[in-house]
Structure formats: structure tokens, C-alpha cells
Design a protein around this motif. Structure first.
Motif, PDB file in Angstrom:
ATOM      1  N   LEU A 227       0.828  -1.206   0.000  1.00  0.00           N
ATOM      2  CA  LEU A 227       0.000   0.000   0.000  1.00  0.00           C
ATOM      3  C   LEU A 227       0.863   1.257   0.000  1.00  0.00           C
ATOM      4  N   VAL A 228       1.883   1.265   0.858  1.00  0.00           N
ATOM      5  CA  VAL A 228       2.710   2.469   0.969  1.00  0.00           C
ATOM      6  C   VAL A 228       3.412   2.752  -0.364  1.00  0.00           C
ATOM      7  N   PHE A 229       3.978   1.715  -0.957  1.00  0.00           N
ATOM      8  CA  PHE A 229       4.659   1.925  -2.241  1.00  0.00           C
ATOM      9  C   PHE A 229       3.666   2.351  -3.316  1.00  0.00           C
ATOM     10  N   ASN A 230       2.479   1.819  -3.219  1.00  0.00           N
ATOM     11  CA  ASN A 230       1.430   2.199  -4.159  1.00  0.00           C
ATOM     12  C   ASN A 230       1.137   3.695  -4.081  1.00  0.00           C
ATOM     13  N   TRP A 231       1.056   4.216  -2.868  1.00  0.00           N
ATOM     14  CA  TRP A 231       0.786   5.653  -2.726  1.00  0.00           C
ATOM     15  C   TRP A 231       1.950   6.464  -3.266  1.00  0.00           C
ATOM     16  N   ILE A 232       3.146   6.001  -2.955  1.00  0.00           N
ATOM     17  CA  ILE A 232       4.314   6.748  -3.426  1.00  0.00           C
ATOM     18  C   ILE A 232       4.359   6.714  -4.954  1.00  0.00           C
ATOM     19  N   ALA A 233       4.064   5.557  -5.524  1.00  0.00           N
ATOM     20  CA  ALA A 233       4.047   5.457  -6.984  1.00  0.00           C
ATOM     21  C   ALA A 233       2.970   6.350  -7.579  1.00  0.00           C
ATOM     22  N   THR A 234       1.869   6.510  -6.824  1.00  0.00           N
ATOM     23  CA  THR A 234       0.816   7.396  -7.330  1.00  0.00           C
ATOM     24  C   THR A 234       1.323   8.836  -7.396  1.00  0.00           C
ATOM     25  N   MET A 235       2.129   9.228  -6.415  1.00  0.00           N
ATOM     26  CA  MET A 235       2.630  10.604  -6.426  1.00  0.00           C
ATOM     27  C   MET A 235       3.644  10.805  -7.536  1.00  0.00           C
ATOM     28  N   TYR A 236       4.352   9.733  -7.882  1.00  0.00           N
ATOM     29  CA  TYR A 236       5.418   9.832  -8.878  1.00  0.00           C
ATOM     30  C   TYR A 236       4.859  10.388 -10.187  1.00  0.00           C
ATOM     31  N   ARG A 237       5.456  11.472 -10.652  1.00  0.00           N
ATOM     32  CA  ARG A 237       5.029  12.152 -11.872  1.00  0.00           C
ATOM     33  C   ARG A 237       3.604  12.682 -11.804  1.00  0.00           C
ATOM     34  N   GLY A 238       3.064  12.823 -10.597  1.00  0.00           N
ATOM     35  CA  GLY A 238       1.761  13.459 -10.496  1.00  0.00           C
ATOM     36  C   GLY A 238       1.958  14.963 -10.387  1.00  0.00           C
ATOM     37  N   ARG A 239       0.886  15.728 -10.639  1.00  0.00           N
ATOM     38  CA  ARG A 239       0.980  17.163 -10.382  1.00  0.00           C
ATOM     39  C   ARG A 239       0.476  17.383  -8.965  1.00  0.00           C
ATOM     40  N   ILE A 240       1.407  17.293  -8.028  1.00  0.00           N
ATOM     41  CA  ILE A 240       0.986  17.253  -6.624  1.00  0.00           C
ATOM     42  C   ILE A 240       0.620  18.639  -6.127  1.00  0.00           C
ATOM     43  N   LYS A 241      -0.523  18.699  -5.404  1.00  0.00           N
ATOM     44  CA  LYS A 241      -0.937  19.937  -4.786  1.00  0.00           C
ATOM     45  C   LYS A 241      -0.804  19.733  -3.273  1.00  0.00           C
ATOM     46  N   PHE A 242      -0.009  20.583  -2.633  1.00  0.00           N
ATOM     47  CA  PHE A 242       0.268  20.344  -1.213  1.00  0.00           C
ATOM     48  C   PHE A 242      -0.779  20.988  -0.320  1.00  0.00           C
ATOM     49  N   SER A 243      -2.006  20.542  -0.442  1.00  0.00           N
ATOM     50  CA  SER A 243      -3.049  21.008   0.474  1.00  0.00           C
ATOM     51  C   SER A 243      -2.924  20.244   1.788  1.00  0.00           C
TER      52      SER A 243
END
Lengths: 695, 194
Positions: free
Chosen positions: A366-382
């Protein structure tokens, strides 16, 4: 005669320690204040009809939040007292609490935080979000839902009842380990308060869990296959399946303990063949999965948050789903790692140690999955994303210390030490509590119609993060230095600095909680600026964002048809269909839930103080209420298409009016200084213009 | 996909499924009590064992009574499906009588044991026996209460679709108790005599 009327209740049992009396006065004053305000504002009818008897899962969810917030403050006060005592009570000093009182405090702290804070918030979120996410208008059984909520409230009141009627709270640790919790070693009513508080709210949890399983499996929008369900719903489903698996164990175990205490059976006693180790086994068979019952919905929340704020679908949906299922499966077979030292033997310990380490695998997936989701995402730090980032690091450390504890030889050293205390607080605060905060700030617009103040939210987050590590970092160290848990006094003066740092960490967390309350208040003040007019403030993906904010009580005008994951994203890409007005069926309000929970409370109270007539009357009352409810056939009403259209049009008009008006607002979240100023202005106005008269 | 259900069908579907889940939670409670019984079964602390206390004839009679009541309950459900109100009432009454007979037998056993000085507080074995069998008995009592109430409503309201759903739940509950009893009979009584 007196015994017939009030059982064992006496004047002498009333509270007389100063801190308990303080609690008593606070509860009484708060109660009086609430009654006065509601009466002056003539809001009783509104409160009863629109909230207390409501079966709308969204309102029930919010009521869960309110009660759980109160309990968070109550349990938080406990922990400040614990930390204060521990930083004072070294060497020749004995602090400000007696040993007995200290034990009651940490017992109550554990019970309250797990049962009435974490469970309350999790159930609140599930109530609010799951029906919206699966495209349902209500739950499978609205009655069971309100009953479950009110049983939870009855449990909350029960856990605090000793403030009003006296006696003491249990001093046994939050699980009431036998034989300590038997009458031989705990003769007072404390353990009985604990048994009945947990019993009543636990039965509510079982009922609620059954209800959500049926809702999720049977009431999804047409076309939504299990493989299209949003991950929060998946997490909730796993969690609720675990709840129906283990909560009956808790109920049965507590009943056995109750029989030991009440009719003198010998299940867990030290004499006549009783087996206290069996209690430890049974309670942890429930107790360990319970942690995951709280954790899985939090995993679901983080999955939603990461995906939304990275503007990507989750990296691998299936590995997330199987990660959650894997966690819930393994979680049922690790309970023995809580008592490796009990002496079950090398083979048994090895098996449970291995299972415990295995559970790290689906969790890491699960943790790696979340990190992979962030990878190359346009992250908004809300703020929700900040909570997530704080969680990932904290949780990883908590997980690693968990794997350390999972090895029986290491556990023999670390067992019952502060290292353990630090470990599980890392998991429960870093995982569950921050997950809940992420969820609340993420879905806040859906609940109220406006988003939360970002600026103060960030302050709160940083105070929490720093405060958390300041408070629990020293506990890891202390644990390695040999400090055991639940110490009301210690002689080793080298430990004291660590305890003092921990206290300051605790104070920082208290400030963080204060800031969160300020954040909510500031958002209310600025609600015009923060308004969410679209119903979709974060460019969301799942169905809850397809309804307006705040969601109308019928959730959807038309139940959406689902053809893919990220159902709402697809709707947005393909064009949102125009609403078609049709008659819809909604459940009526129900007051019997409150009555049954009230009677359940009285039943428990009767057993605690051995008031026979009260037991009989309330048991009969419960049966009568259930019969009344079961055979009531007029439980639903119909909103006609015309009414629905009228309501929808009125809402649109209001929104348009607001949009025209709102152009004048500058778009910035207020900071602490502005908040302070606006509170000051408001209070001056309140005093000068004698506003209280309008109440 | 199968054809969509109307409101009433979906309520039926949900209720049935929910009740199954409830029965499983109840079964888990019994699982705890069975496990406890298995652990404490020999912890008589010097007191008499099950072999010396239980009467096989009484246990067998009870079992037969309860199994028959399950059978007549099934007949009642067939009558429900046929829509024959009088038959439903007749078979439910029969079920009730058998259930009551079972419960009375159990109560007689309990009072006899307590009179002879083997109370739940005598030793761990007795505690686990009384609580396991007693919890089942309490379930039977609740079932009997439920049956009376449902019969009263069948008389006044007739066999409406709502009542049919409730009768289906009652019969599931009753069969469930039967299955639990089969386990009690095997584990508590038969095991004492092998």
C-alpha cells in the motif's frame, strides 16, 4: 429498602479527588450551558426533529464527529495529566496523582481514545462518505444506523458516568486483563463501568458493521461492480467485515468477565479451575484486529487523497485492494504477539512472530502504491496531502519498530516497555488519527459547503508533526533504557529529562488540537470566501463530488450510472447528464434508536449498581421498543418529482444569488491574527449591543 | 446482469443478507463459548465431571424435541408460501409447544443441577457448561417470544409480504438455533459419554 431502590449507590461513592470533581463540574456546567442556550434560542424541536432522530447518514456522521471531538478533548486531558505526573514524579517527588488515580486515568485514556474517539471518527466518516461514494440515498437499514450511533453515545456517557454518580473508573489498563479485573483484585464498580461502556458501544459497532456490509454489497449504483468501488469504500468494507468477525468475540468475552464478576462464575479467576490466560487470548483476538478496523478506512482515505491531489488514478488499483484484503486477512492471525512472554512456547511464538512480520508486506504494498501514485503526479500540497506525507514517514518508522517487536526474542526485552507504547501510538496517531484529519479536511466541503482554512490547517499540521515526535521520540529511547509503561513513579533520575521533553511534545500536540478548533471556527467565519459552489472543489474522481456541497439529504437527484472506476471523472469528461425528476423514497425519522440506547444505558447502570428493578424495567422497555419498531410498516415516505424539482431549483437560485454577491470577497484564508481580531470584534459587539438578549 | 429488482424485492434481498450476516456474528459468539468450554471442560477442580452429571436420556429427548420443532417450523414456512394463514398459525403453535417443551426440559436440568450443589459458580467446568447451554436457552426464549408476537401480528394483519419476510427471518433464526444445538449435543453431551 434503600438497597431495593438504589442498589449499591451511596453518597460515599461520589467523587472526592479534586481532579475528578473538576471533571464533574465541567460536565455539569457544560450541560447547563447547552440547555440554557438551546432553550433561549428555542431550538429543542429543531434539535430533536432535524438531528437527534434523523436517519440521514450524513447528519449521523456529523453527530459522530461532534461526540468524538468532545471525547478527544476529554481523553487528551487525561494524557496531559499522565505526562505531567510522569515528568514530576521522579526520585523523592511523587507527583500530584495517587497511584490508583493514575491507573484509572491511563485506563480511561485507552478506552476513550480507541472506542470513542478513533471509532467515532471512523464511523462518522464511513457514514458520511460511503453512501455518497457508492451512489446510494441511504443505508440498508436506517434504523440500525441510528441505533448504532445512539448505542455509541450511551457508551460515551457510561464511560463518564462515574463523574456524576461516583465510584471509580477501572484501574486495570484498557483491556481489563484478568485476573486483575476480577472481583478479587478489582472489587469496586470501576471495571463494571468499563464492561458496560464497551459492551453497549461494541454491540452498536456490530450492528453498524452489518449495516454497512449490506449497504456496500447490495446498494451500489447500477453498473458499479466491486472492481470499480472507490478505495475508501473498499477500506471501509474490509474494516466492517473485520468488525463483524471480531466484535462478537469482544461481546462474548466481556459477558464472560461480567458473569465472573456478577454471578461468581470461574472463567478467568485464579481459583476453581479458572483460566486467566484465556482472557488474554480472547481479548486480543478482538483487540489486535480492532487496530486494523481503524486503520483500513484510514488507508482508504489516504488512497483517495493521494490520487486526488496528485491528479492521477491510484498507481495500481488491484494491489491497493489486495493490500487491504491482505492486511485484514493477516490481522486476524497475529493476536498472540501481544503476549509472547506469556509462555506459549517457541513454536507458537515463532508462528505468530512470522505472521506479524508477514503483515508488513501488504502494508508496504500500500505504501509503495501511494508513493508510486505521487510519482510524476501534479501534486498539490493542500492540508490533506500534508497529513498524508506526515503519515508516510511516521508510519514507516512505526512499521519498522513493529517488525522489531514482532520478533519474540526482541519482544522479551521490549514487552511492556515504553518502546511498545511509542510504537502503537505511532501507528494509531500517525496512521489512524492523521488519516481521520486528512479525511475530514478533504471532505469538509462536502459536509458544510465550504472548505477548511488552509493556512491555520498548515500550522496545526506542523505542530502535530513536531509535537508528536517530541512526545513519542523520547518514549522510544526510554523504552530502550528500560522504562516500563504505566509508571506513576520512578527512581532513575536520568529518565526525567526525557519525560519532560515528552510533556512539552504533549503540550505542542494540545496546541495543535487547539489550532484545529481555531481552524474550524475561522473557516465558519470566512465561509462565504471559502464556499464550494461547484460541489467539486478538488477536481475529484469519485461520485461524492458529483453532488452539490453540502450534499442534499437525498444525496442524488438521479442515481448515477457507473461504467468505470473514477466514475465522476468519466462523467465530467463525457458531459454530466441533465437531471430527470422522479419520485424518490426516503426513510422517516426514528426516535426509537434514542429510547433503546437510553434503556440500554439504564440496563448497564442497573447492573453496575445492582438495582434490580431498573434492570427489569429497562430490559422490558428494550423488548417493547424493538417490537414497536419491527412491526411499524410506515417507515418511508415519498418525495414527489415536483417537490424534488422545487427543492433543486431553490438551491440553484440561492447559489446563483450567492455567486453574484461573492465577487466582492478577496480570496485569501485568514491567519491567526485576523482570526483573533474578528473574535475580538464579535465579542465587543456581543457585549456592547447586549446580544445575549436576542438569544 | 440480472434484471433490476423493485423496491420490495430489494428490501427483501437486503434484509435476508443482513440477517445472514447477523447470524454469523451470533455464531461467532457461540464459537467463543464453545472454545471456552473446550478449554475448561476438564477444569472441574475436583468436582464431578460431565459424565457423572448429565443425563443422556434428557439430552436426547431435548434434541428430538428441538429437531421436531425445526421440522414443524419448516412446515409453517411451506404454509407461508402457500398463503394459508390457518396452517401457518397451526404449525407455528406446534413449533412453539415443542420449543417450550425443550426449554422446560433444560430448565429442569439446570434446577436439578443447582439443587444438587453444582451451580455455575462451583467450578470453571460448570461455569462454561451453564453459560454455553444457557446462552442457547436464552436464544430459544427470545425465539419463543418472537414467535408469539409474530403470530399475534399474523392474526391481525394477515400474511402480507412484510409478514412473510419476517416469518422467513424467524424460521432462519430457529433453524440456526437448531444447528447450534446439534453442536452442543455433540460437544457437551455426547463427548461426556464416549
Amino acid at each position: 429498602m434503600r438497597e431495593l431502590l438504589v442498589g449499591n449507590l451511596t453518597w460515599e461513592s461520589l467523587p472526592h479527588e479534586w481532579s475528578t470533581i473538576g471533571g464533574t463540574l465541567t460536565f455539569i456546567l457544560l450541560g447547563i450551558f447547552a440547555v440554557i442556550v438551546i432553550t433561549r434560542m428555542k431550538r429543542w424541536k429543531w434539535l430533536w426533529n432535524d438531528w437527534l432522530t434523523s436517519v440521514d447518514p450524513k447528519k449521523i456522521g456529523i453527530m459522530y464527529f461532534i461526540v468524538a471531538t468532545f471525547m478527544l478533548l476529554r481523553g487528551g486531558l487525561d494524557v496531559i495529566m499522565i505526562w505531567l505526573q510522569q515528568s514530576l514524579s521522579a526520585g523523592t517527588s511523587h507527583g500530584f496523582l495517587s497511584a490508583d488515580h493514575f491507573q484509572q486515568i491511563f485506563t480511561a485514556h485507552g478506552n476513550i481514545m480507541v472506542f470513542f474517539v478513533a471509532m467515532g471518527f471512523i464511523f462518522g466518516l464511513i457514514n458520511f462518505i460511503v453512501p455518497l461514494q457508492i451512489g446510494a440515498r441511504d443505508l440498508a437499514s436506517p434504523f440500525l444506523n441510528t441505533l448504532g450511533f445512539w448505542l455509541y453515545v450511551a457508551g460515551v456517557i457510561m464511560v463518564n458516568t462515574f463523574f456524576l454518580f461516583g465510584g471509580k473508573y477501572a484501574a486495570t489498563g484498557w483491556l481489563g486483563i484478568a485476573p486483575l479485573s476480577g472481583t478479587q483484585f478489582s472489587p469496586g464498580v470501576g471495571v463494571d463501568y468499563m464492561i458496560w461502556a464497551l459492551q453497549i458501544s461494541g454491540i452498536g459497532t456490530t450492528l453498524g458493521a452489518i449495516n454497512f456490509i449490506v449497504t456496500i454489497l447490495k446498494m451500489r449504483a447500477p453498473g458499479m461492480k466491486l472492481r470499480m468501488m472507490p478505495l475508501f469504500t473498499w477500506g471501509s468494507l474490509c474494516s466492517m467485515v473485520m468488525a463483524v468477525t471480531v466484535f462478537p468475540l469482544l461481546t462474548a468475552t466481556l459477558f464472560l468477565l461480567f458473569f465472573d464478576r456478577y454471578i461468581g462464575t470461574h472463567f478467568f479467576t485464579t481459583t476453581l479451575g479458572g483460566n486467566a490466560m484465556m482472557y488474554t487470548n480472547l481479548i486480543w483476538m478482538w483487540g489486535h484486529p480492532e487496530v486494523y478496523i481503524l486503520m483500513l478506512p484510514a488507508f482508504g482515505i489516504f488512497s483517495e487523497v493521494v490520487s486526488t491531489y496528485s491528479r492521477k488514478s491510484i498507481a495500481s488499483y488491484w494491489s491497493a485492494v489486495f493490500g487491504m484484503i491482505g492486511v485484514s486477512f493477516f490481522a486476524l492471525s497475529v493476536w498472540l504477539h501481544h503476549f509472547f512472554t506469556m509462555g506459549a512456547g517457541g513454536d507458537v511464538n515463532a508462528f505468530f512472530g512470522l505472521m506479524t512480520m508477514v503483515i508488513a508486506i501488504p502494508t508496504s504494498v500500500l505504501v509503495f502504491n501511494w508513493i508510486a501514485t505521487m510519482y510524476r503526479g501534479r501534486i498539490k500540497f493542500s492540508t490533506p496531502m500534508l497529513w498524508f506525507l506526515g503519515f508516510v514517514g511516521t508510519f514507516a518508522i512505526g512499521g519498522m519498530t513493529g517488525v522489531m517487536l514482532a520478533q519474540p526474542p526482541a519482544d522479551f526485552q521490549l514487552h511492556n516497555s515504553l518502546f511498545l507504547v511509542a510504537h502503537f501510538h505511532t501507528m494509531v496517531i500517525g496512521g489512524v488519527i492523521w488519516g481521520i484529519f486528512a479525511g475530514i479536511s478533504y471532505w469538509f466541503p462536502k459536509m458544510t459547503g465550504f472548505r477548511l482554512n488552509e493556512r491555520i490547517g498548515r500550522y496545526a499540521f506542523w505542530c502535530w508533526l513536531v509535537g508528536f515526535w517530541m512526545a513519542f521520540g523520547p518514549l522510544y529511547v526510554l523504552g530502550l533504557m528500560g522504562a516500563t509503561r504505566r509508571l506513576d513513579h520512578y527512581d532513575n533520575l536520568n529518565w526525567q529529562p526525557f519525560f519532560v521533553v515528552a510533556l512539552f511534545g504533549g503540550i505542542l500536540i494540545a496546541i495543535a488540537v487547539g489550532l484545529q478548533l481555531v481552524q474550524i471556527a475561522a473557516s465558519f467565519i470566512q465561509k462565504r470566501q471559502l464556499a464550494d459552489n461547484t460541489g467539486d472543489p478538488w477536481d475529484g474522481r469519485s461520485l461524492e463530488w458529483s453532488t452539490p456541497s453540502p450534499a442534499p439529504f437525498y444525496n442524488f437527484v438521479n442515481i448515477p450510472k457507473v461504467t468505470s472506476r473514477d466514475a465522476f471523472l468519466q462523467m465530467k469528461n463525457q458531459g454530466i447528464p441533465k437531471p430527470v425528476y422522479k419520485d424518490i423514497t426516503m426513510p422517516k425519522t426514528i426516535s426509537l434508536g434514542i429510547y433503546i440506547a437510553g434503556l440500554a444505558f439504564l440496563l448497564g447502570f442497573g447492573f453496575i449498581w445492582e438495582i434490580t428493578w431498573l434492570i427489569v424495567v429497562s430490559a422490558i422497555g428494550i423488548v417493547v421498543c424493538i417490537v414497536l419498531r419491527t412491526f411499524d410498516e410506515e417507515t418511508e415516505y415519498i418525495i414527489s418529482a415536483a417537490e424534488l424539482e422545487k427543492m433543486e431549483k431553490a438551491r440553484t437560485q440561492k447559489l446563483l444569488a450567492r455567486l453574484r454577491h461573492d465577487d466582492t470577497y478577496k480570496d485569501e484564508d485568514m491567519g491567526l491574527r485576523e482570526f483573533y481580531k474578528s473574535v475580538l470584534t464579535w465579542s465587543q459587539d456581543f457585549v456592547k449591543n447586549k446580544r445575549w438578549k436576542t438569544f | 446482469m440480472s434484471k433490476p429488482m423493485n423496491h420490495e424485492e430489494s428490501v427483501y434481498d437486503r434484509t435476508m443478507f443482513g440477517f445472514w450476516v447477523y447470524l454469523m456474528t451470533d455464531l461467532l459468539m457461540f464459537a467463543v463459548l464453545f472454545a471456552v468450554y473446550a478449554v475448561l471442560n476438564n477444569s472441574t477442580a475436583g468436582g464431578p465431571t460431565g459424565r457423572e452429571l448429565f443425563s443422556p436420556t434428557a439430552a436426547l429427548t431435548g434434541t428430538l424435541l428441538l429437531l421436531t420443532s425445526s421440522f414443524t417450523c419448516g412446515l409453517a414456512m411451506i404454509a407461508v408460501r402457500k398463503g394459508n394463514k390457518n396452517q401457518v398459525l397451526f404449525w407455528l403453535t406446534t413449533t412453539y409447544i415443542f420449543g417450550l417443551a425443550f426449554l422446560s426440559l433444560e430448565l429442569i436440568e439446570f434446577t436439578k443441577l443447582i439443587h444438587e450443589g453444582h451451580a455455575p459458580s462451583s467450578n470453571a467446568f460448570m461455569s462454561s457448561f451453564f453459560i454455553l447451554v444457557g446462552t442457547h436457552g436464552l436464544h430459544i426464549l427470545i425465539g419463543l417470544l418472537w414467535m408469539v408476537i409474530i403470530m399475534a401480528y399474523v392474526v391481525s394483519r394477515g400474511l402480507t409480504s412484510n409478514m412473510m419476510r419476517k416469518l422467513a427471518l424467524l424460521s432462519m433464526y430457529w433453524h440456526f438455533l437448531d444447528i447450534v444445538w446439534v453442536f452442543i449435543f455433540t460437544i457437551v453431551y455426547l463427548r461426556a459419554f464416549v
